[in-house]
Design an enzyme around this catalytic site. Structure first.
Site, PDB file in Angstrom:
ATOM      1  N   GLY A  62       0.951  -0.751   0.145  1.00 39.26           N
ATOM      2  CA  GLY A  62       0.177  -0.150  -0.088  1.00 39.26           C
ATOM      3  C   GLY A  62       0.259   1.360   0.014  1.00 39.26           C
ATOM      4  O   GLY A  62       0.170   2.194   0.314  1.00 39.26           O
ATOM      5  N   GLU A  89       1.463 -37.518  -0.970  1.00 32.35           N
ATOM      6  CA  GLU A  89      -0.009 -36.324   0.051  1.00 32.35           C
ATOM      7  C   GLU A  89       0.154 -36.260   0.974  1.00 32.35           C
ATOM      8  O   GLU A  89       0.381 -35.699   2.577  1.00 32.35           O
ATOM      9  CB  GLU A  89      -0.552 -35.676  -0.953  1.00 32.35           C
ATOM     10  N   ASP A 100      10.234 -30.307  -3.387  1.00 33.71           N
ATOM     11  CA  ASP A 100      10.344 -30.615  -2.137  1.00 33.71           C
ATOM     12  C   ASP A 100      11.888 -30.019  -1.542  1.00 33.71           C
ATOM     13  O   ASP A 100      12.106 -29.765  -0.555  1.00 33.71           O
ATOM     14  CB  ASP A 100       9.473 -31.871  -1.110  1.00 33.71           C
TER      15      ASP A 100
HETATM   16  P1  ADP Z   1       2.526  -0.767  -3.528  1.00 35.75           P
HETATM   17  O1  ADP Z   1       2.598   0.319  -4.071  1.00 35.75           O
HETATM   18  O2  ADP Z   1       3.008  -1.058  -1.710  1.00 35.75           O
HETATM   19  O3  ADP Z   1       3.615  -2.231  -3.819  1.00 35.75           O
HETATM   20  P2  ADP Z   1      -0.320   0.009  -3.970  1.00 35.75           P
HETATM   21  O4  ADP Z   1      -0.212   0.613  -2.975  1.00 35.75           O
HETATM   22  O5  ADP Z   1      -0.102   0.216  -6.031  1.00 35.75           O
HETATM   23  O6  ADP Z   1       1.654  -1.114  -3.438  1.00 35.75           O
HETATM   24  O7  ADP Z   1      -1.630  -1.034  -3.870  1.00 35.75           O
HETATM   25  C1  ADP Z   1      -1.681  -1.851  -4.365  1.00 35.75           C
HETATM   26  C2  ADP Z   1      -3.245  -2.199  -4.391  1.00 35.75           C
HETATM   27  O8  ADP Z   1      -3.413  -3.190  -2.936  1.00 35.75           O
HETATM   28  C3  ADP Z   1      -4.251  -1.277  -3.800  1.00 35.75           C
HETATM   29  O9  ADP Z   1      -4.918  -0.317  -5.000  1.00 35.75           O
HETATM   30  C4  ADP Z   1      -4.916  -1.713  -3.214  1.00 35.75           C
HETATM   31  O10 ADP Z   1      -6.052  -2.226  -3.474  1.00 35.75           O
HETATM   32  C5  ADP Z   1      -4.606  -2.218  -2.191  1.00 35.75           C
HETATM   33  N1  ADP Z   1      -3.781  -2.244  -0.241  1.00 35.75           N
HETATM   34  C6  ADP Z   1      -2.794  -2.695  -0.491  1.00 35.75           C
HETATM   35  N2  ADP Z   1      -2.256  -2.263   0.857  1.00 35.75           N
HETATM   36  C7  ADP Z   1      -3.054  -1.823   1.268  1.00 35.75           C
HETATM   37  C8  ADP Z   1      -3.751  -1.429   2.529  1.00 35.75           C
HETATM   38  N3  ADP Z   1      -3.000  -1.123   3.551  1.00 35.75           N
HETATM   39  N4  ADP Z   1      -5.360  -0.329   2.816  1.00 35.75           N
HETATM   40  C9  ADP Z   1      -5.761  -1.160   1.806  1.00 35.75           C
HETATM   41  N5  ADP Z   1      -5.727  -1.547   0.377  1.00 35.75           N
HETATM   42  C10 ADP Z   1      -4.673  -1.811   0.573  1.00 35.75           C
HETATM   43 ZN    ZN Z   2       5.306 -32.485  -2.157  1.00 38.81          ZN
END
Ligand code: ADP
Ligand code: ZN
Ligand code: MG
Length: 645
Positions: free
Chosen positions: A219, A439, A515
């Site tokens: 995020g 498995e 594995d």
């Molecule tokens: P990063 O830039 O850290 O790689 P992003 O901000 O692009 O990640 O996240 C991609 C998507 O994942 C966001 O658009 C959102 O929908 C979801 N997401 C990621 N982290 C959060 C969070 N902490 N809360 C809510 N949604 C999130």
């Molecule tokens: Zn296996």
């Protein structure tokens, strides 16, 4: 006619790219016409070898000739007596520069002349002079346009930052969940900008930059967009890779331009996403390759700019990266990105909060319990959870359900962990039997080993890229540490599949390669990083990358050949022990293995109460407890691996 069309295009004051493109087409058309048109002009005449022509002249048979530089047309004397027959016109190609020809023709009374200048030839002559420079300019214009992105070549050095004023991203801090610490820090930064004098009055310096650090999908970009949404200030956003272009110097010019614009609009926020694209350590691997000049110049420019403005001008730089260890140390010096905000994978509570955010627009059935889903998804980042909710909603829609039920979520988790079901892959009887025993082997050992959680499901339905069958073991809680016996247990569980094949069939299949790979990696980490070997002691033999770059040293601590040998021996010993214990457990539980595998073959999937009751019958042999010595603690990443294949 195509020629005219193209001419019109050419005259239009169009963009460089269009100009270059249509001009090339025009040129090609003209050149082709120049060659094709003449050959259609006249009727095709019989072609005679030049020597025959000379013979005919010398024999006095030729009446008159039209001598061109590359073609001679001539008419034979009328040989028929009635004088009515048509003239016979022939052509030949002269041997280059036969200076004797006029003389011969004169001697034999041939009437000859040179043709009028070819009306089509001027085009070729003209083009041969005009075309090369035009082609050059066409290609040049094309390249400039391609890398500039703007309307013309002149905008190359302009930064490509997108500017959004307050709130225009539509994302608020409430849309980001599970990363509360990061949110608090960033809210503070927004406050710096909104109420700058509150801080400067007391003589405090507003931080120049903050660096968001964390794994992909947690995020970071979302947080930055939320800042833009919350802050009542202009927000410049650009990705690190957008600075770097084909030409050296362009990136640096863009950085300069970005900061100029930002200073004009202060107070404001500049967001650089994926900073590692341009901020890679200058001294790091590959630094000797010339191709890095551009990145280096861009980075230097960024450093200069960050030093160059006064802290209280009101420009705050926020950058994001998921690879802080490759960043140039100079970037992290105080006075530049002096605040590091960690955006980590969410814990159980965070995951539930994120699920809530994403489930806001999804119709959930009564039985859906987001807390349970959060428990079952250790190691999932925000992006994975967003994906999970969507996947579950898609599944429910496909079944024409009114709301998304818990089973949809469970299936979605399994999809994300193990990949799509592949019922189309048909295994023959022997293969199926091998997979089933394999498995069940994992499951029985997994049920007896400490720490890794309970075995939830065994399946012989192929899934994902390579899994012919799989066993899912879910941790009951988030784990951030693994104790020594848990690592041993983990290795034994990984080798359980292969061991079952050995116990039952007396031979192994190729299905255990994954594995074995994982087990070996884990054993090696235990010894070289976690110091779990008694013989080698608590010595780290591997340097993790961050230390490598900061220390400007070698990636592996230099070790003597004897120690290297010792490491190999210890790794092998660890694996052998685990293998031995897996074999003895399975022999001890031979009937259980047999019955469970048979049931699995019939049902294809075993889960829930039925599976739990069976696995509860598994008994540990004496030597197990002795082998699983507890003791040393080691740090580990959260237990992501819940899937055994
Ligand atoms: P990063 O830039 O850290 O790689 P992003 O901000 O692009 O990640 O996240 C991609 C998507 O994942 C966001 O658009 C959102 O929908 C979801 N997401 C990621 N982290 C959060 C969070 N902490 N809360 C809510 N949604 C999130
Ligand atoms: Zn296996
Ligand atoms: Mg991102």
């Amino acid at each position: 006619m195509p020629v005219e069309n193209n001419n019109k295009n050419k005259l239009k004051p169009s963009r460089v790219k269009q100009f270059g493109g249509s001009f090339l087409i025009l040129l090609t058309t003209l050149l082709l016409l120049n060659f094709i048109v003449p050959s259609f002009l006249g009727p095709r005449l019989p072609q005679v070898p030049y020597s025959d022509f000379i013979v005919q002249v010398q024999a006095g048979k030729v009446e008159r000739a039209m001598v061109g530089s590359d073609r001679i047309e001539y008419v034979l004397k009328n040989q028929t007596s009635d004088g009515k027959a048509a003239e016979q016109v022939l052509t030949t190609t002269p041997v280059a520069l036969d200076l004797d020809l006029p003389k011969i023709l004169r001697e034999h009374n041939v009437e000859f002349a040179a043709p009028a200048p070819d009306p089509n030839g001027w085009l070729g002559t003209l083009l041969s002079w005009v075309a090369p420079p035009l082609i050059f300019f066409g290609i040049w214009g094309f390249l400039m346009n391609r890398q500039g992105g703007g309307p013309a070549a002149l905008t190359v050095g302009k930064s490509k930052a997108r500017i959004s004023s307050d709130g225009s991203t539509g994302v608020k801090f409430t849309d980001v969940a599970g990363v509360d610490e990061a949110k608090v820090e960033l809210e503070e930064i927004v406050d710096f900008l909104k109420n700058a004098d509150k801080y400067t009055r007391l003589g405090a310096k507003i931080p120049k930059g903050a660096l968001l650090v964390g794994p992909p999908g947690t995020g970071k970009t979302l947080l930055a967009r939320a800042i833009a949404g919350e802050a009542a200030v202009p927000f410049f956003s650009i990705s690190g890779s957008e600075f770097i272009e084909l030409f050296v110097g362009v990136g640096a010019a863009r950085v300069r331009d970005l900061f100029e614009q930002a200073k004009k609009q202060a107070p404001c926020i500049v967001f650089i996403d994926e900073l590692d694209a341009l901020g890679k350590s200058r001294g790091g691997a590959g630094g000797f390759v010339g191709g890095n000049d551009e990145r280096e110049q861009t980075l230097n420019q960024l450093l200069t700019e960050m030093d160059g403005f006064d802290a209280n001008t009101g420009v705050i730089i926020i950058a994001a990266t998921n690879r802080p260890e490759v960043l140039d140390p100079a970037l992290r010096r105080p006075g530049r990105f002096d605040r590091q905000v960690v955006v980590d994978r969410p814990d159980k509570i965070g995951r539930e909060a994120i699920l809530k955010v994403h489930a806001r627009n999804v119709k959930l059935a009564e039985d859906v319990n987001l807390a349970t889903i959060a428990i079952r998804t250790p190691g999932f980042a925000g992006a994975d959870l967003a994906n999970l909710v969507n996947e579950a909603a898609l599944l429910a829609a496909r079944q024409n359900r009114q709301a998304v039920i818990m089973a949809d979520f469970n299936e979605a988790i399994e999809r994300l962990v193990a990949g799509l079901e592949k019922r189309s892959r048909v295994l023959n009887e022997t293969e199926k039997k091998t997979v089933a025993y394999h498995e069940v082997g994992h499951a029985i050992i997994g049920a007896l080993m400490p720490g890794a959680g309970k075995v939830e499901k065994i399946s012989v339905v192929p899934r994902g890229v390579g899994a012919l069958g799989y066993t899912i073991q879910m941790p009951e809680e988030d784990r951030f540490l693994m104790v020594e016996d848990e690592i041993r247990g983990r290795i034994a569980t990984l080798l359980g599949g292969r061991s079952a094949e050995e116990v039952v069939f007396g031979k192994v299949s190729t299905g255990a390669s994954d594995d074995i790979q994982k087990a070996t990696d884990l054993a090696e980490r235990a010894i070289t990083i976690y110091g779990m070997s008694d013989k080698l002691g608590p010595v780290a033999f591997e340097k993790i990358q961050q230390q490598f770059i900061e220390g400007y040293g070698n990636p592996r601590r230099s070790i003597s050949p004897q120690v290297a040998e010792e490491i190999d021996r210890e790794v092998k010993q660890t694996l052998d022990n685990a293998h031995h214990i897996a074999l003895s457990i399975l022999q001890h539980n031979r009937t259980l293995l047999e019955e469970t595998a048979q049931e699995l073959l019939q049902q294809e999937i075993l889960e829930g109460v039925k599976l739990r009751e069976r696995l509860q019958q598994a008994a540990a042999p004496e030597e197990l407890n002795e082998w699983l010595r507890t003791g040393k603690l080691s740090e580990d990443r959260p237990l992501l691996q819940t899937l055994l294949v």
